[in-house]
Design an enzyme around this catalytic site. Structure first.
Site, short mmCIF file in Angstrom:
data_model
loop_
_atom_site.label_atom_id
_atom_site.label_comp_id
_atom_site.label_asym_id
_atom_site.label_seq_id
_atom_site.Cartn_x
_atom_site.Cartn_y
_atom_site.Cartn_z
CB CYS A 168 -0.94 -0.02 1.20
SG CYS A 168 -2.12 -1.38 1.17
CB SER A 183 -4.73 1.48 -1.54
OG SER A 183 -5.93 1.10 -0.89
CG ASP A 223 -8.70 0.69 6.54
OD1 ASP A 223 -9.27 1.65 7.10
OD2 ASP A 223 -8.93 -0.49 6.84
CG ASN A 234 0.05 3.66 6.34
OD1 ASN A 234 -1.10 3.61 5.91
ND2 ASN A 234 0.81 2.59 6.43
CG HIS A 294 -10.28 3.20 1.04
ND1 HIS A 294 -9.15 3.15 0.24
CD2 HIS A 294 -10.18 2.14 1.89
CE1 HIS A 294 -8.42 2.10 0.58
NE2 HIS A 294 -9.02 1.47 1.58
CB ILE A 295 -14.12 5.58 5.49
CG1 ILE A 295 -13.18 6.72 5.92
CG2 ILE A 295 -14.84 5.00 6.70
CD1 ILE A 295 -13.91 7.92 6.50
#
Length: 283
Positions: A160, A181, A183, A191, A221-222
């Site tokens: 990711c 990407s 989450d 991160n 995104h969620i």
């Protein structure tokens, strides 16, 4: 902390629903997010609107630095983050390249420390970067990349956060990290901590001053089963001031990171937080 909450609010307000085939869930999604971390002034970007398990985040990245490819090795460091992807991802379980329980394959740190060349030899990307920066060299290609499309089928998960580029201006070291990407409720705080700590560690072992770390995310995104907790709980809380990260000053070389460093060599000072929030994790 505020920029994290601003991104969360942006996703809630402006996000588009996208179906994710890998997980079978919908994600509320925005494209392009830029975050900046002030490593120079040690403003540690840890989430305060819920409890953050920062040691696991640093432990995971230490495993990448060491080139680990087995979830058991990550657990020994204090990170259980690879248990599910190594052992519960059905596509990986059916993959003939999987070597057994806890095997992750050629992901993340394996690529960073042992990138395969066509002739069968390997490239230690991280060692090259450390050697150059220690001598004050920035060839405008001090890049650590975990993204190897030719070996996606040899690992349990595509990276990711896949690219870390170091830059020197005089004796000040900067880092730009790229993520395809994210989450946001679960992964982003890990991160953030990792980007910040990576720059702090690299500056320390190369004898440079840490500057800013820049974190660029493409798809933020969620997941649909996280939305209510984010919108109605976490975003209603007021953040606390940023704490500071302390790193053992005896860590002076890449070999130190590879051999004796543990989570006891890191400490967060002044961390205040709200109660934990248990967000669902999607494999």
């Amino acid at each position: 902390m505020r920029q994290y909450l601003d991104l969360c609010q942006r996703i809630v307000n402006e996000g588009c629903w996208i179906e994710n085939k890998r997980t079978g869930k919908r994600c509320l999604t925005v494209i392009n997010a830029d975050l900046t971390y002030d490593v120079a002034n040690n403003r540690f970007p840890i989430i305060t609107t819920r409890k953050s398990y920062w040691k696991a985040a640093i432990a995971e990245f230490l495993g990448y630095i060491r080139g680990y490819d087995n979830a058991a090795d990550f657990r020994k460091l204090g990170a259980k983050t690879w248990d599910a992807n190594a052992n519960e991802n059905q596509v990986w379980l059916n993959n003939p390249h999987r070597k057994g329980t806890d095997d992750m394959g050629r992901v993340y740190g394996v690529q960073g420390r042992a990138w395969r060349k066509p002739n069968g030899e390997t490239v230690d990307q991280l060692r090259k970067i450390v050697n150059n920066l220690s001598r004050g060299i920035d060839d405008r290609g001090e890049i650590l990349t975990f993204l190897n499309p030719g070996e996606f089928d040899l690992g349990c998960l595509r990276p990711c956060m896949y690219n870390h580029t170091f830059s020197l201006l005089g004796d000040t070291l900067y880092l730009t990290s790229y993520q395809r990407s994210c989450d946001v409720p679960l992964g982003l705080n890990f991160n953030q901590i990792q980007v910040f700590t990576f720059l702090a560690l690299m500056a320390q072992i190369t004898g440079k001053k840490a500057g800013q770390a820049y974190h660029k995310i493409v798809n933020a995104h969620i997941y649909e089963d996280q939305l209510e907790l984010m919108r109605d709980v976490q975003l209603k809380r007021e953040p606390f001031p940023s704490p500071k990260l302390e790193i053992n000053p005896d860590i002076k070389t890449l070999e130190d990171l590879e051999t004796w460093v543990t989570m006891d060599d890191f400490n967060v000072v002044g961390y205040q937080c709200h109660e934990p929030i248990k967000y669902p994790f999607s494999v």
